[in-house]
Design an enzyme around this catalytic site. Sequence first.
Site, PDB file in Angstrom:
ATOM      1  N   GLU A  88       0.801  -1.226   0.000  1.00 40.67           N
ATOM      2  CA  GLU A  88       0.000   0.000   0.000  1.00 40.67           C
ATOM      3  C   GLU A  88       0.840   1.286   0.000  1.00 40.67           C
ATOM      4  O   GLU A  88       0.440   2.280  -0.590  1.00 40.67           O
ATOM      5  CB  GLU A  88      -0.920   0.010   1.233  1.00 40.67           C
ATOM      6  N   SER A 348     -30.322 -33.296  48.159  1.00 49.93           N
ATOM      7  CA  SER A 348     -29.433 -33.896  49.162  1.00 49.93           C
ATOM      8  C   SER A 348     -28.021 -33.317  49.150  1.00 49.93           C
ATOM      9  O   SER A 348     -27.139 -33.839  49.845  1.00 49.93           O
ATOM     10  CB  SER A 348     -29.343 -35.410  48.926  1.00 49.93           C
TER      11      SER A 348
END
Length: 695
Positions: A88, A348
Amino acid sequence: MTGRKWLRRSAIATASLVVLAGGAYFALDRLDRVYPPPLPAELTVSTEVLDRDGQLLRAFATVDGRWRLKTEVDQVDRDFVRMLVAYEDKRFFDHPGIDVLALGRAVMQFVGNGRIVSGGSTLSMQVARLIEPRENRSLGSKLRQMLRALQIERRLTKPEILQRYLTLAPYGGNLEGVRAASLSYFGKEPRRLSVSEAAMLVALPQLPERRRPDRNPENAQAARERVLDRMVGAGVLSQREAQRAAVEPIPSARLALPALAAHLSDAALRKDPSAFSHRLTIRKSVQEGLEAVARSAAQKLGPKLSVAMVLADARTGEILGEVGSANFFDSARSGWIDMTRVLRSPGSTLKPFIYGLAFEQGLIAQETMIEDRPADFGGYRPRNFDMSYQGDVTIREALQLSLNVPAIRLLDAVGPTRLIARFRQAGVTLDLPDKQAPGLAIGLGGAGISLRDLVQLYAGLANGGKVNVLRDGTEKIAPTGVGAILDTNATWQVADMLAGVKPPEGARPRGIAYKTGTSYGYRDAWSVGYDGRYVLGVWVGRADGGPVPGLSGYVSAAPILFEGFERSGLAAVALPSPPPGLVKQKQGELPVTLARFATDEAGLVVSKATEPAPRIVFPPDGARVALDDLVSGAQPLVLKLQGGRAPFRWLANGKPLADPIRRRQATWQPDTTGFSTLTVIDAAGRAASVKVFVE
């Protein structure tokens, strides 16, 4: 031209350039103040929820529906950055925002070809376009970008400009930034990219919609090849590297961004909605494993049933994985409800703490016999889950078989108020029906508790009795302080018994201690287990509390517990060895007072004694004893008691000191430092205990 004339003209030209440069700088500086670029200190980015190591758990789109993840340069593969700059803007680190050579080349190509061949845009100019999108391509918009690029360069460093590009560059659809693109197309962060992946991510921002690999794979492949060819020409890649990259397949679909820990992520946002980053105590690999287990289990269990799970480090209290429901978006299972925080009947699962208190008070040993027969406790008549009774069983068998009547016998002896007090001491408050005083029914699930709180209690069992308040990272103020649930000896006794519970069918043994529970009416199934460090709790049921015939802790929740441990990826930690001085006695070795546990009609342990219960008067509870003084030749520590019925059995940390004696005085020679529990049991089976600290 004479030398003098040449010098004069050079001086004039130089002076003119200086004046022009100064004028341009003055004009730019003036314009810069009047017309500054829109460069906020922080970009508007997607909110991220991260795990303990900074890995992305979940991301939220921006208000305008964009996936825009903040990206730092050091979060991106270095080879990708090299390729990006080479493709770029190869003079990015040298120019002031405008590359005059690149612009000149672009103009000459336009004149020679009659069309735009290359734009000559720098990365700084592209950032200018990204922060102020143009409506059309024109000479005016290009000049504006150039001006903005110069202004941007005056305000930001080169790495900061690169960081803006990496965060804002378009990648097709609502994807912006290289992190969102890498996660969506390759399913990974851009820290480590292949050459092929890096080339594609370099190519996409020029024409993101035309080159989307999920929609236009041919265009994407061609664009990738152009980048690879350019990299070979620039000397960034070798011909062989480019050839290998060119044959790699193009991703055919766009992947969803990570969406783990949905309930916990939402909680983090609610507590701090302004923050763009939230870090949790969750470990991503653990979370992925638990969520996969929950989804699979829910599908097998059937419609409307959900699964919740909490996995914590008992030593620190940090939650490493939490699943609020099997599927957040499944409306049939009410997936949006976080079932780790909802109060439900624990069945339980509180029984181990009852047994622990009985051990702590010296009322039982593992081989103590206890009755499992129908019993009436002031009108309360507990029954076993399968409606049958075992007769005489050992304490170990009673807990492992989860028998109800023995548990209530013990709770009646230790007192439900004391059990509730221990829970509060550990930072957990049970929700009692109509705010009534605690009764015996809490031993079988007659109270409300959340999965989180239940895991916190069990974390105390895994941590030698010390409970760290659970935390997940969403707390504005981290919880401090450590509570105690049981002493070390009692927690070891409980763990030793729970470790002997048979794993569910098909599960691989893991060396964990675990307990299951089923609430009244088959509404909730539970399983909580732990090894020497980690605790995992599982809840199964319907979010609306509806009954589910056949639901049970052992059948429905326990298999999920074992699979959850397996899929968590955590290495198993062995359960602790017995504490110093603790002896596990066989049934024939028990003193007569520990051979059988029984209570009278009033609920008092064993006999109809008329004497007051025994009470240790020396040493007092909490006393500190100097070991050096005792070992240096002085007399052993004298133990004194009042009340009780002779003969008396003295125990230190659960180990008998000597044969039963009739005198109310005994001696003890400690052999180690730290806390010790001294217990005396009289002929009626009544016990008294004190804790001393030997230093």
